[in-house]
Design an enzyme around this catalytic site. Structure first.
Site: not given
Ligand code: AHR
Length: 666
Positions: A45, A244, A381-382
């Site tokens: 990321e 995120c 994602n989340e």
């Molecule tokens: O890895 C950091 C963050 O942690 C990521 O963006 C997210 O998916 C998680 O909350």
């Protein structure tokens, strides 16, 4: 005398737990579940300056003048103006440089790079820019790598000159070789006359500086040491681009893969949420240039021989930041998901379509007519549902209805929210089963106490075998207090991962997170690999991931102590263990983590194994559990290798306290 003997016996008994051997039995007669080739993976990321300023080797910040403050990262001097009718429609800004009216009053611009620019002695750097002389004529540019803090005769470290001519925008390139290794330089451009010509107005755009020696020598390339660190992990899967940033703070700022392909000059800038997510680590100059985009991600997967796993926006922007599921502009409403679903369909065409399809052609024109063979896509994602609103699963279902029909060959991965347990997880896990999602993505950033907890060590032993497979998509042990990438976290991850390994029938992917962090620009820690502009360091957790990956084997072998799995239970002397065999090498790999404070004598019986001739062991251990590898001290905790004792089919060893070991038996 009698009293002396009694106390000696008592002392012996007191230590008998230390000295009695732990008997571990590996059933080598019967192969268990297949270890998926997608084990163990990496998760990228753009957080902690992982892309721009990190893996992506571009050294110029805001090269296209598209940051909201168009000269952020630049200092302009003399007669300069920012204009917005440039040659690249999605990056329209550029800088016009004109004479200051006097020969000695110079005009130019200077870039600060990412935490300064750094060069290595003898290394070559490719400078490029797009330029024109809008009124015609010919001008010259002097390009200087400068050390502004220098106390010596000159600030100039190395320089070159380029001649710009004509009214048309053209790309100009020059290579400079640095005579020294140095940090914190700037890149300075001076407008100059060409020969005896008068000074002419000159426009400059997309100003770039890369080391020539990038990973695989690619011009729009990756930093070699960082890409090498990834290759050395031998990953089975590569999850990208987040995290995120996939979701965006709002829909407009979500990660849109289509903006990340095609010529780099015309990839539009996106903000990076990690610029402002944490005000205590605030980086107002953190944006995404998309120079490292989906094409480059797919190429890296090919380089590493691993499966690409893109995660796509499901139409919900970050739910931490936007709680109301129907807020317009923040989340795509259920009946307006077509653009998002089309993005997924088009991505499959970009990755796998023939070179004469719309998106396959884009890939082919970028230099890759052959498909990338994409097999997995994560949707969201989340993400999670609310008591009164199935915000995520309703959207996921819409994606699945279309995608499964159009591309049944792809495995679609759902989300179980931001945590490994709790309300969202408990709500989503059964729903994933109902929706027959093939695999779901679990995230767990947890403290040491969580990794030591009996329930969590047995987490996957108790999973429903009739449900979806597991992708442990983001996980890491977070130390208490000011401890981040310290050894103890890595050791507990190693112990926990024995549970991942022995449950290979259900856990099909696992990716530690986050991957990268710039020592001067991080927002989140711990991370797997740290770096400054010239150096990088592999953390203790990196070595744990590497050991699992290098010795992942092909099939699980049942591993027990007193007939039970070895998961650090109270009577198991702080030992966690698992084993695999490898059809390709003919070896058996046994992983044992000793999280206790005592040296443990272990006897590992390889039941049913014949003709064993050799045993070695690779260990990662540290008496100081707070020890960590840092950029200035990168080799505090490293892998050690030695022979181990093999007698028939019994391997015996004394495993030091706080040590993770992989035994290699053949
Ligand atoms: O890895 C950091 C963050 O942690 C990521 O963006 C997210 O998916 C998680 O909350």
């Amino acid at each position: 005398m009698k009293r002396l003997i009694i106390s000696a016996v008592a002392a012996l008994l007191a230590h008998s737990a230390v000295f009695s051997a732990s008997e571990i039995v590996v059933n080598a007669k019967k192969k268990g579940a297949e270890v998926q080739p997608t084990m163990y993976g990496i998760f990228f990321e753009d957080i902690n300056f992982a892309a721009d300023g990190g893996l992506y080797a571009e050294m110029v910040k805001n090269r296209s003048f598209e940051y909201p403050q168009h000269l952020m990262g630049w200092r302009a001097f003399g007669n300069t103006t920012v204009l917005s009718d440039g040659p690249f429609s999605r990056n329209p800004h550029y800088v016009r440089m004109a004479s200051s009216g006097h020969n000695d009053k110079h005009t130019g611009i200077e870039n600060e790079g990412y935490f300064g620019m750094s060069v290595k002695s003898g290394a070559e750097y490719r400078f490029s820019l797009w330029a024109r002389c809008p009124d015609g004529g010919t001008s010259a540019l002097k390009i200087v790598l400068a050390d502004n803090a220098s106390q010596s005769e000159t600030q100039e470290v190395v320089s070159c000159r380029l001649t710009v001519s004509g009214k048309e925008w053209k790309k100009y390139t020059a290579v400079m070789q640095s005579p020294v290794t140095q940090n914190k330089l700037t890149l300075r451009l001076f407008l100059q006359r060409e020969g005896s010509n008068p000074m002419v107005v000159t426009d400059v755009e997309h100003i770039s500086l890369f080391p020539v020696d990038t990973w695989k020598g690619r011009e729009n390339g990756m930093r070699k040491d960082l890409a090498q660190a990834l290759a050395d992990l031998k990953p089975g899967v590569f999850r990208f681009p987040g995290g995120c940033i996939v979701e965006g703070t709002d829909l407009a700022t979500r990660y849109q893969w289509k903006n990340t392909v095609g010529p780099v000059e015309n990839r539009p800038l996106n903000e990076n949420r990690w610029h402002y997510t944490f005000t205590h680590r605030f980086f107002p100059d953190y944006y995404q240039s998309y120079g490292l985009g989906f094409y480059e991600f797919f190429l890296l997967c090919e380089d590493f021989g691993c499966e690409p796993l893109p995660i796509l926006s499901c139409g919900l922007s970050c739910q931490f930041q936007n709680r109301h599921p129907e807020a317009p502009g923040v989340h795509a409403l259920l009946d307006s998901l077509d653009t998002y679903i089309d993005d997924a369909l088009d991505l499959i065409e970009f990755a796998n379509g023939a070179a004469d399809t719309e998106w396959g052609r884009v890939r082919a024109e970028m230099g890759h007519p052959e498909p990338f063979n994409l097999k997995y896509i994560g949707i969201g994602n989340e993400q999670w549902d609310y008591d009164d609103n199935p915000a995520y699963t309703a959207r996921l279902q819409k994606f699945l209805d279309v995608l499964r029909k159009a591309h049944p060959e792809i495995t679609y991965i759902g989300s179980t929210g931001p945590g490994s347990e709790g309300k969202e997880f408990d709500m989503l896990q059964p729903k994933m089963k109902e929706m027959k999602v093939a695999m779901y993505d679990e995230h767990f950033y947890r403290p040491e106490s969580w990794f030591l907890d009996h329930k969590n060590r047995h987490r996957y032993d108790n999973y429903d075998r009739r449900g979806p497979k597991v992708f442990a998509g983001e996980y890491a042990c977070h130390g208490k207090g000011k401890k981040y990438n310290h050894f103890n976290a890595a050791l507990l991850e190693a112990a926990f991962m024995t549970g991942i390994e022995r449950n290979a029938d259900i856990v099909h992917m696992a990716t530690y997170a986050p991957l990268f962090a710039h020592v001067e620009g991080w927002q989140w820690r711990p991370d797997l690999i740290w770096y400054d502009n010239l150096r990088s360091v592999r953390t203790c957790s990196y070595y744990v991931q590497q050991l699992y990956s290098h010795y992942k084997g092909t099939h699980v072998l049942q591993t027990t102590m007193d007939g039970r799995v070895v998961a650090g239970d109270d009577d198991q002397h702080g030992l966690s263990a698992s084993a695999v065999c490898d059809d390709k090498t003919g070896c058996i790999y046994i992983k044992v983590a000793n999280t206790s404070d005592e040296a443990q004598t272990i006897n590992i019986t390889l039941r049913g194994a014949k003709h064993l001739s050799e045993a070695r062991v690779v260990t990662l251990g540290s008496a100081d559990t707070d020890a960590e590898n840092t950029i200035d001290n990168p080799s505090v905790v490293v892998l050690q290798e030695r022979a181990a004792t093999l007698s028939g089919n019994v391997l015996s060893d004394v495993l030091q306290p706080k040590t993770f070991a992989v035994y290699i038996v053949r």
